[in-house]
Write an enzyme that holds these catalytic residues in place. Structure first.
Site, PDB file in Angstrom:
ATOM      1  N   CYS A   1       0.365   1.068 -37.654  1.00 22.03           N
ATOM      2  CA  CYS A   1      -0.850   1.189 -38.468  1.00 22.03           C
ATOM      3  C   CYS A   1      -1.918   0.232 -37.961  1.00 22.03           C
ATOM      4  O   CYS A   1      -3.082   0.606 -37.798  1.00 22.03           O
ATOM      5  CB  CYS A   1      -0.535   0.927 -39.933  1.00 22.03           C
ATOM      6  SG  CYS A   1       0.290  -0.640 -40.255  1.00 22.03           S
TER       7      CYS A   1
ATOM      8  N   CYS B   1     -11.306  -2.499 -44.993  1.00 21.00           N
ATOM      9  CA  CYS B   1     -10.905  -1.100 -44.744  1.00 21.00           C
ATOM     10  C   CYS B   1     -12.112  -0.178 -44.841  1.00 21.00           C
ATOM     11  O   CYS B   1     -12.916  -0.274 -45.767  1.00 21.00           O
ATOM     12  CB  CYS B   1      -9.856  -0.692 -45.775  1.00 21.00           C
ATOM     13  SG  CYS B   1      -9.375   1.037 -45.664  1.00 21.00           S
TER      14      CYS B   1
ATOM     15  N   CYS C   1     -10.652   5.309 -43.157  1.00 23.72           N
ATOM     16  CA  CYS C   1     -10.518   6.429 -42.226  1.00 23.72           C
ATOM     17  C   CYS C   1      -9.181   7.127 -42.369  1.00 23.72           C
ATOM     18  O   CYS C   1      -9.042   8.289 -42.009  1.00 23.72           O
ATOM     19  CB  CYS C   1     -10.709   5.957 -40.781  1.00 23.72           C
ATOM     20  SG  CYS C   1      -9.366   4.924 -40.164  1.00 23.72           S
TER      21      CYS C   1
ATOM     22  N   CYS D   1       0.838  -1.199   0.000  1.00 21.92           N
ATOM     23  CA  CYS D   1       0.000   0.000   0.000  1.00 21.92           C
ATOM     24  C   CYS D   1       0.875   1.252   0.000  1.00 21.92           C
ATOM     25  O   CYS D   1       1.691   1.451   0.896  1.00 21.92           O
ATOM     26  CB  CYS D   1      -0.911  -0.021   1.216  1.00 21.92           C
ATOM     27  SG  CYS D   1      -2.118   1.283   1.156  1.00 21.92           S
TER      28      CYS D   1
ATOM     29  N   CYS E   1       6.670  -1.868 -38.067  1.00 23.32           N
ATOM     30  CA  CYS E   1       6.516  -1.392 -36.684  1.00 23.32           C
ATOM     31  C   CYS E   1       5.129  -1.738 -36.147  1.00 23.32           C
ATOM     32  O   CYS E   1       4.932  -1.783 -34.954  1.00 23.32           O
ATOM     33  CB  CYS E   1       6.761   0.107 -36.605  1.00 23.32           C
ATOM     34  SG  CYS E   1       5.448   1.127 -37.312  1.00 23.32           S
TER      35      CYS E   1
END
Lengths: 432, 448
Positions: free
Chosen positions: A385, A346, A349, A139, A382
């Site tokens: 996306c 898809c 966007c 705590c 990476c």
């Protein structure tokens, strides 16, 4: 149907889902409701020594971090250990345990750092018929200022000393609850093991200020214009907890030490992840505080379905991912993937484009009609996306076969090779 | 005298007094703070967002929705008003399903767009409910511009010109400013005098003098305007209405839908407005729907919209058509009026069924009649009273560039100008863009 019955350090429960020591487990009425809802066990909210109970603030105790639609992502609290008289708690524990002999009932403890105090309370807990104790060395607020809680948990020598007292003066199974507010969680875990702990549980809450009131210029929760740090929990801390659980599970010094996993477990999936990283059971708090005790029913059905689908026993799940937790230097640097956008899924966007173009490697092309496609010659895999795409499974990572040419480097993908043998590594163990 | 829905003829007071307020209340009640937050959460903050592309005024929709979701609706409103000073009425009347919401990526994802129109209304209402005006005028230029027509195009142009520091005189033939917003749309779309309030608010920028009751060709001439002002913008709208060209059209209770709507909008007491028991509306656009639904809401028992082509050719949006049918209006397509029957007053309308042929609409030879004690024509408006000298194109004022007419120093925009799509929001965009062009030209002349 998968068997969820659990035996954690000799403590049996109908399922491995316990409520963590926290506000939901402070009183008999709550604990009974939890057991009625289906929780396999409860760690009773931390008891302190005999005498005048602690006092809590009389203003707000919680601060919250929200996601979209006010979904609770994290809760910070400044509540202390139980503020009810010890004898009331002990009486209620005894009463609940009598009526629910099949459930696990573990008592969290936090008393001053002297042998007599621990000896005294252990005797009283044993008399209730409770199944075990959990030492609250985690705590981070209030009690730490008085030399208890995380003040103990941050000093491995103290952990070892107190754990030893507990094991000396009690036959009950002993779980040591660890604080994450420390640099290397392996050290306190090792200390607990040296002291004779049967298990560790982690994580306790993380030191935090959840937000600042921009009118009062005070941290929240604000008590008469001031705020102090609290302990942060909930889904937001889960990644921190998973890492700490894994660190202990794969540390040779503590490997095999039973772990009770805690930290943001909200769904069956969270529970399964903790178990895969070595947790023998899990403890939940914030999900119950957000949605009520009924959430356990989804956790039970979800884990059961998952085990059935995988056709594995729960014991086979526990620790199954531990061998795959490694150090960065052993990752396969020749493993190559490329993002692939499923044009049928898809919704156009463009978030993948914005994030790649603005913050990554300019590897996504925006064509006429808002058709987004990956430029493999730029893609470093990476996967940002994929992370920001609002449609699950719309973007996936395609694994290149060994021998296939990586359009970015122009070189064929080679078999396994890690940093320790990489030519760019000055410490490389193999000569070119 | 108590009338009911069954009373024959064109009579007032068909409904109990209390029904009128309920029937003509806000058709799309505003979102409250919680609803707005929930709706805003659904926006994906798209890159180069399709909704912005679809908006004739190019409002930065993802940005304003993000501003709502972070608790700054007034900043959101400024984002909207910067592009579209009539963002308040557009939030109410835009056919969003064909524009921003129709292109929302959530349509692709779930078939349910972010409620952009409702969110725009939330933000603009929030700011407009406060005192003052969000924009300040630029330094006075000493230039004077005449804006003819105080509808969406004219108001938009006047505001942008005033913001640039020009002195604007805003002429309108009618007693009130607002154009179609005030006189031409269904009252449940802009309740509580919104159109008039919006005009007052817009004028809050200062530098705009309203000259109402001044009609071009009657009280003012293009010649006098070009002599007295440095530039002229024409936002005349479409004042003329088309006739059916049908036998018997001159019978009593055959009227133009725009006149019916205008009288309704200006009525202080809807229970005194006469309406037929059997109302037939001819046409397929927004005006037809607005007239038909309001006739129904006034207590007409049977209201039918009859459109000569197929349903897919109706210019009223699907949302509008659904609104009509949900309100109890029947829509008949592929039927053209042949004759208005009656004895002094319309009693029946005779139609022929049509079909699309290779060379246009064909008569199928089939006939039917609809009982009608009131017939409303909503078959389009046209431009009347254009001053001579202006080049025309397709019955409208020919423009090039940002609303430049064939006469130097005179600009035009909105429904009176060629090339638009007769939407409020397009008129706003054209007025704004013409104002920017006027400003650029006036300043170039000043510094040139």
């Amino acid at each position: 149907m998968a068997d969820l019955r659990s035996n954690f350090i000799g403590i049996k429960s109908p399922n491995p889902f316990w409520l963590a020591s926290a506000p939901p487990t402070d009183k008999e009425v709550n604990v009974r409701r939890a057991f009625q809802a289906g929780w396999g066990g409860v760690v009773w909210k931390t008891l302190g020594s005999e005498g005048p109970p602690v006092v809590n603030v009389n203003g707000p105790r919680y601060g919250v971090v929200y996601g979209a639609d006010r979904r609770v992502l994290g809760i910070n609290n400044i509540e202390l250990i139980t503020d009810r008289p010890l004898e009331v708690n002990l009486r209620e524990i005894k009463s609940v345990k009598r009526d629910y002999p099949d459930r696990a009932l573990v008592i969290s403890l936090m008393v001053p750092c002297d042998e007599e105090s621990w000896k005294a309370i252990l005797k009283q807990v044993e008399d209730t018929g409770a199944d075990g104790v959990e030492l609250n060395f985690g705590c981070p607020h209030g009690m730490a200022e008085r030399g208890m809680g995380s003040a103990v948990g941050q000093v491995p020598e103290y952990i070892e000393m107190v754990t030893r007292w507990v094991k000396q003066h009690s036959r009950m199974p002993c779980i040591v609850k660890l604080t994450p507010n420390i640099t290397d969680v392996r050290k306190p875990a090792e200390a607990a093991k040296r002291g004779g702990a049967d298990a560790v549980s982690l994580i306790n809450t993380v030191n935090s200020i959840t937000s600042v009131d921009l009118d009062l210029f005070s941290p929240q929760p604000t008590i008469d214009g001031k705020g102090s740090h609290g302990g942060y929990c909930g889904p937001a801390v889960k990644p921190i907890a998973l890492n700490m659980v894994a660190e202990i599970a794969r540390n040779p010094a503590t490997h095999g030490l039973p772990i009770s996993g805690i930290g943001g477990i909200t769904t069956w999936r969270d529970a399964a992840e903790f178990m895969a990283l070595g947790a023998g059971n899990v403890q939940v708090c914030t999900a119950a505080m957000t949605y009520g005790f009924k959430v356990v029913q989804e956790i039970i059905s979800g884990l059961r379905d998952y085990l059935d689908d995988k056709d594995i026993a729960m014991s086979e799940l526990i620790g199954r991912a531990v061998p795959n937790v490694t150090d960065w230097q052993y990752l396969n640097l020749n493993y190559t993937t490329k993002a692939v956008i499923n044009q049928d899924a898809c919704i156009k966007c463009g978030r993948c484009y914005a994030t790649c173009e603005d913050t990554s490697h300019q590897a996504i092309e925006m064509g006429p009609g808002r058709v987004f496609s990956v430029k493999e010659e730029e893609c470093v895999a990476c996967n940002l996306c994929l992370d920001v795409c609002p449609v699950e499974n719309c973007i996936s990572m395609r694994e290149l076969a060994i021998g296939e040419v990586d359009a970015r480097t122009g070189r064929a993908v080679k078999p396994y090779g890690n940093w320790t043998t990489h030519p760019n590594n000055p410490m490389s163990q193999t000569a070119e | 005298m108590t009338n009911s829905q069954l009373t024959p003829g064109v009579v007032p007071g068909r409904l109990p007094a209390e029904s009128y307020a309920a029937n003509f209340s806000d058709v799309a009640p505003p979102l409250d703070r919680h609803e707005a937050r929930v709706a805003a959460d659904r926006c994906y903050f798209c890159h180069d967002a399709p909704c912005v592309t679809a908006c004739p005024t190019s409002i930065d929709i993802p940005l304003f929705i993000r501003q709502i979701s972070t608790g700054t609706p007034d900043a959101a409103a400024k984002t909207i008003f910067h592009q579209n000073i009539l963002g308040g009425i557009c939030a109410r009347v835009c056919p969003t399903e064909n524009l921003c919401e129709g292109s929302c990526v959530r349509m692709e994802a779930e078939g349910k767009p972010v409620e952009i129109g409702a969110l725009q209304r939330y933000a603009t209402d929030h700011l407009m409910a406060q005192d003052g005006h969000p924009f300040r005028r630029g330094t006075a230029t000493g230039k004077r511009v005449a804006v003819v027509g105080a509808g969406p195009a004219g108001l938009s142009a006047a505001h942008r010109l005033a913001a640039k520091g020009h002195e604007v005189t805003l002429f309108d033939a009618r007693p009130k400013a607002g154009g179609l917003n005030e006189y031409g749309i269904a009252s449940y779309k802009a309740v509580d005098g919104f159109a008039a309030r919006e005009v007052d608010w817009l004028m809050g920028i200062g530098g705009i003098t309203l000259a109402s009751g001044k009609a071009l060709g009657r009280d003012i001439t293009l010649g006098s305007l070009t002599a007295d002002f440095d530039a002229v913008f024409l936002g005349l709208g479409l004042q003329g209405v088309s006739a059916l060209g049908t036998d018997g059209e001159n019978r009593a209770h055959v009227a133009h839908a725009v006149d019916f709507i205008r009288e309704l909008r200006q009525s202080g007491d809807l229970s005194t407005l006469p309406v037929g028991r059997d109302v037939v509306v001819i046409g397929g656009g927004m005006t037809a729907v607005d007239a038909a639904v309001q006739a129904k809401l006034l207590g007409a028992q049977n209201v039918t919209i009859v459109y000569r082509r197929g349903q897919n050719r109706m210019s009223a949006s699907q949302h509008e058509q659904d609104h009509a049918t949900h309100s109890g209006v029947r829509i008949i397509c592929n039927a053209a009026p042949l004759k208005v029957h009656g004895n002094g007053t319309v009693r029946e309308v005779e139609f022929m069924l049509t079909r699309e042929g290779p060379s246009g609409l064909e008569d199928t030879g089939e006939r039917f009649r609809l009982p009608a004690d009131q017939l409303l024509r909503a078959i389009g408006q046209k431009l009347d009273g254009v001053p001579t000298g202006l080049a025309m194109s397709g019955g409208k004022i020919a423009i090039h560039g940002s609303g430049r007419t064939s006469i130097s120093g005179i600009w035009a925009g909105g429904d009176c100008a060629a090339g638009g799509d007769d939407l409020t929001v397009t008129a706003v965009a054209e007025g704004r863009d013409a104002a920017e062009d006027i400003h650029a030209q006036l300043m170039e002349a000043a510094h040139g």
